[in-house]
Scaffold this active site. Structure first.
Site, PDB file in Angstrom:
ATOM      1  N   ASP A  48       0.848  -1.179   0.000  1.00  0.00           N
ATOM      2  CA  ASP A  48       0.000   0.000   0.000  1.00  0.00           C
ATOM      3  C   ASP A  48       0.891   1.240   0.000  1.00  0.00           C
ATOM      4  O   ASP A  48       1.850   1.321   0.768  1.00  0.00           O
ATOM      5  CB  ASP A  48      -0.903   0.017   1.238  1.00  0.00           C
ATOM      6  CG  ASP A  48      -2.366   0.184   0.875  1.00  0.00           C
ATOM      7  OD1 ASP A  48      -2.659   1.078   0.066  1.00  0.00           O
ATOM      8  OD2 ASP A  48      -3.200  -0.561   1.396  1.00  0.00           O
ATOM      9  N   ASP A  51      -3.123   4.537  -2.550  1.00  0.00           N
ATOM     10  CA  ASP A  51      -4.294   4.979  -1.791  1.00  0.00           C
ATOM     11  C   ASP A  51      -4.742   6.375  -2.257  1.00  0.00           C
ATOM     12  O   ASP A  51      -3.930   7.304  -2.336  1.00  0.00           O
ATOM     13  CB  ASP A  51      -3.928   5.007  -0.304  1.00  0.00           C
ATOM     14  CG  ASP A  51      -5.105   5.316   0.585  1.00  0.00           C
ATOM     15  OD1 ASP A  51      -6.004   4.472   0.689  1.00  0.00           O
ATOM     16  OD2 ASP A  51      -5.104   6.410   1.189  1.00  0.00           O
ATOM     17  N   GLU A  98      -6.213   3.681  -6.359  1.00  0.00           N
ATOM     18  CA  GLU A  98      -7.545   3.858  -5.778  1.00  0.00           C
ATOM     19  C   GLU A  98      -8.007   5.270  -6.126  1.00  0.00           C
ATOM     20  O   GLU A  98      -7.348   6.251  -5.804  1.00  0.00           O
ATOM     21  CB  GLU A  98      -7.505   3.680  -4.264  1.00  0.00           C
ATOM     22  CG  GLU A  98      -8.895   3.815  -3.632  1.00  0.00           C
ATOM     23  CD  GLU A  98      -8.851   4.007  -2.129  1.00  0.00           C
ATOM     24  OE1 GLU A  98      -9.787   3.548  -1.453  1.00  0.00           O
ATOM     25  OE2 GLU A  98      -7.896   4.619  -1.625  1.00  0.00           O
ATOM     26  N   HIS A 146     -10.980  -3.403   2.549  1.00  0.00           N
ATOM     27  CA  HIS A 146     -10.975  -2.978   3.951  1.00  0.00           C
ATOM     28  C   HIS A 146     -11.920  -1.809   4.219  1.00  0.00           C
ATOM     29  O   HIS A 146     -12.161  -1.478   5.384  1.00  0.00           O
ATOM     30  CB  HIS A 146      -9.554  -2.589   4.354  1.00  0.00           C
ATOM     31  CG  HIS A 146      -9.015  -1.440   3.571  1.00  0.00           C
ATOM     32  ND1 HIS A 146      -8.666  -1.545   2.243  1.00  0.00           N
ATOM     33  CD2 HIS A 146      -8.772  -0.148   3.912  1.00  0.00           C
ATOM     34  CE1 HIS A 146      -8.240  -0.377   1.804  1.00  0.00           C
ATOM     35  NE2 HIS A 146      -8.286   0.496   2.796  1.00  0.00           N
ATOM     36  N   ASP A 147     -12.451  -1.183   3.156  1.00  0.00           N
ATOM     37  CA  ASP A 147     -13.348  -0.040   3.320  1.00  0.00           C
ATOM     38  C   ASP A 147     -14.807  -0.357   3.025  1.00  0.00           C
ATOM     39  O   ASP A 147     -15.661   0.519   3.151  1.00  0.00           O
ATOM     40  CB  ASP A 147     -12.916   1.106   2.387  1.00  0.00           C
ATOM     41  CG  ASP A 147     -11.668   1.821   2.852  1.00  0.00           C
ATOM     42  OD1 ASP A 147     -11.406   1.807   4.074  1.00  0.00           O
ATOM     43  OD2 ASP A 147     -10.954   2.387   2.004  1.00  0.00           O
TER      44      ASP A 147
END
Length: 577
Positions: free
Chosen positions: A105, A214, A273, A346-347
């Site tokens: 990440d 991210d 993302e 994860h979101d």
């Protein structure tokens, strides 16, 4: 077999399946209640059995954990909660030893407010040695700094409240599009970009195989930082038009590729993302000729069940909307670029509770259906830990059960407005990110085999029935269905390379499409009944003698021109052109 073999060396990821690990919740090796890198190593056989090709590791860097690690205070170390750099090197060696790749990440829209860069920016007030590494602004003209309404603009943070925090030492505000402990970096400053690039090269030299970036499309802001439109019922403005795919975003990503990605001797994977990205923008970001990114994460399909009140304003999903959205992305990136395919991360709340049916009667069946539909689209599938077991949302009883800053801030804000407590909790139970973050369910023992200590967030009590140990022993389990889908992608060219054609776009219960690959002379038909009742559908001709490749129910009936699908039944058929 190494992934670079058996396919085009410059696009190995088109035939791969990525597995996301949220380390805090995956496996705890030292009984402190928090997952760690050694825990990942100890559970590696699970990943090998599943057959995935790439591991995406959510942040493991030092952090105050205001946002569970997405607030990084040191980009070039490992948080002691998760282990050491030596532990990371052992994990990377294990990954490569199994013929897999590892993606890190990359969180560079913001840092923690405890990062030395921000400390230097803040120290000494306006004369801080790295003042211009972050976005500082004075109060509005004529306003007393630190008073309500004096913020430099009216933007709202993604985590509720103002996107600005006043720093008394320097007498100015700093911008944070997320938590106040996540100050935004100033990408207009070339020194910031050069520091990010140096850090990326450091990890590549260590052996990682790429980056999941991210909220990378937020790094370019309109330098004017104008006020945003104030939606009805809100106290703040929407600043996103000034920073979602901002004015220099393509320049910045091309620079990252030119300075970091292209010089690496290995072919890397880069996925950005990008909340708010459109199909048209994604074509530019993922066009190989532009050398920016390999693929993007878009959010359109996971926003279809949200009302005008936003994420926690839950609305039923219309299947026609889902088909239209995913179909638009399939078509839009069909000739240029590449799609990422995901239901969970994860979101996001657990998909079997969201788009499927998590009741005992239909849970496994609908989990398999959702997997079948997603993995048969064109693109690279991402499996989030526990998705391959059909893990569901957790039964959070009260606000004390939640841990996520977004959920806690939402609860505090709505409570202050006098909203009914049960109404707030209903939205959180459906959509909180904590649903994705309950511990991985390894077995039926206490704490699901995740830890022998006290877990940082409670284990879903359904782990006594839904766990990896039980599913490994059951050849008809959700786990083995995922394993078969992943194997199919590795062996059937039409899954990777075939075109996409949606059938029955206006049907409210049937999801059907074909994948045709001229080079291999193969066509696939995917049929999925998104509902709890039998469904009879009219099929195009020529499929009666086709081969059934995979099904979520045993003994699917042979295809007929008028074919009946059982509740939540999905299967894939193949014929020769």
């Amino acid at each position: 077999m190494p992934l670079d073999e058996g396919g085009p060396a410059d696009s190995w990821w088109s035939e791969a399946v990525v597995y996301q690990i949220y380390p805090r919740s995956f496996a705890d090796s030292n009984a402190d209640g928090i997952g760690d890198l050694q825990g990942v190593v100890e559970r590696f056989d699970h990943l090998s059995r599943l057959g995935v090709d790439v591991l995406w590791l959510s942040p493991v860097h030092p952090s105050p954990h205001d946002d569970n690690g997405y607030d990084i205070s040191d980009y070039q170390d490992i948080d002691p909660l998760f282990g050491t750099l030596a532990d990371f090197d052992r994990l990377l060696e294990a990954v490569h030893g199994r013929g897999m790749k590892l993606v890190m990440d990359l969180v560079v829209n913001h840092t923690s407010d405890e990062h030395p860069w921000f400390t230097a920016s803040r120290d000494g007030g306006r004369k801080g040695s790295r003042r211009d590494w972050y976005i500082w602004r004075p109060a509005r003209d004529g306003m007393e700094p630190g008073t309500p309404g004096a913020e430099p603009n009216n933007w709202e943070s993604w985590f509720s409240g103002s996107a600005w925090t006043y720093d008394e030492a320097g007498g100015e505000y700093y911008l944070h599009t997320f938590s106040r402990k996540q100050p935004d970096l100033n990408w207009e400053n070339p020194e910031v970009r050069q520091a990010v690039q140096a850090m990326m090269r450091w990890w590549l030299d260590r052996g990682v195989d790429g980056f999941r970036m991210d909220v990378i499309n937020l790094v370019s802001k309109d330098p004017a930082l104008p006020d945003g439109h104030v939606p009805e019922g809100s106290s703040y403005g929407d600043g996103s038009p000034s920073y979602v795919c901002g004015p220099r975003i393509h320049e910045y990503l091309a620079e990252l590729h030119r300075e970091v990605i292209a010089p690496c001797p290995r072919r890397l994977l880069t996925v950005g993302e990008m909340p708010g990205v459109t199909v048209e923008e994604a074509r530019l970001f993922t066009d190989p000729a532009r050398r920016e990114l390999d693929m993007v994460f878009q959010f359109e399909h996971v926003g279809l069940d949200q009302g005008p009140g936003g994420k926690f304003d839950v609305r039923p999903l219309r299947l026609t909307d889902l088909k239209a959205s995913l179909g638009r992305w399939q078509t839009g990136l069909g000739d240029t670029g590449w799609n990422s395919l995901y239901w969970n991360n994860h979101d996001q709340a657990r998909v079997v509770s969201r788009f499927g049916d998590d009741s005992p009667a239909h849970r496994d069946r609908s989990a398999k259906l959702l997997a079948t539909v997603l993995h048969l689209h064109r693109g690279t599938p991402y499996v989030y830990q526990g998705e391959e077991l059909g893990m569901a949302n957790a039964p959070f009883a009260s606000i004390e059960d939640f841990r996520d800053i977004e959920s806690l801030n939402h609860h505090r804000e709505r409570t202050a407005l006098g909203v009914d407590e049960e109404q707030i909790l209903a939205g959180l139970r459906d959509r909180s990110r904590d649903n994705a973050r309950t511990p991985m369910q390894w077995d039926a023992t206490r704490h699901a085999g995740f830890t022998t200590g006290t877990p940082w967030i409670a284990v879903n009590p359904d782990h006594v029935h839904v766990n990896a140990e039980a599913q490994l022993a059951d050849p008809d389990s959700v786990f083995h269905h995922y394993r078969r889908l992943i194997a199919l992608r590795h062996t059937e060219p039409a899954v990777t390379h075939g075109d996409f054609h949606l059938l029955h776009p206006d049907h409210e219960q049937l999801y059907a499409f074909t994948r045709r690959d001229i080079a291999s002379g193969t066509e696939l038909l995917v049929l999925a009944n998104f509902g709890g009742t039998d469904l009879t559908v009219e099929l195009p001709g020529g499929w009666e003698d086709s081969e059934t490749l995979i099904a979520d129910l045993p003994a699917p009936a042979p295809l007929t021109a008028s074919h009946t699908l059982r509740p939540w039944e999905a299967h894939v058929h193949r014929r020769t052109l």
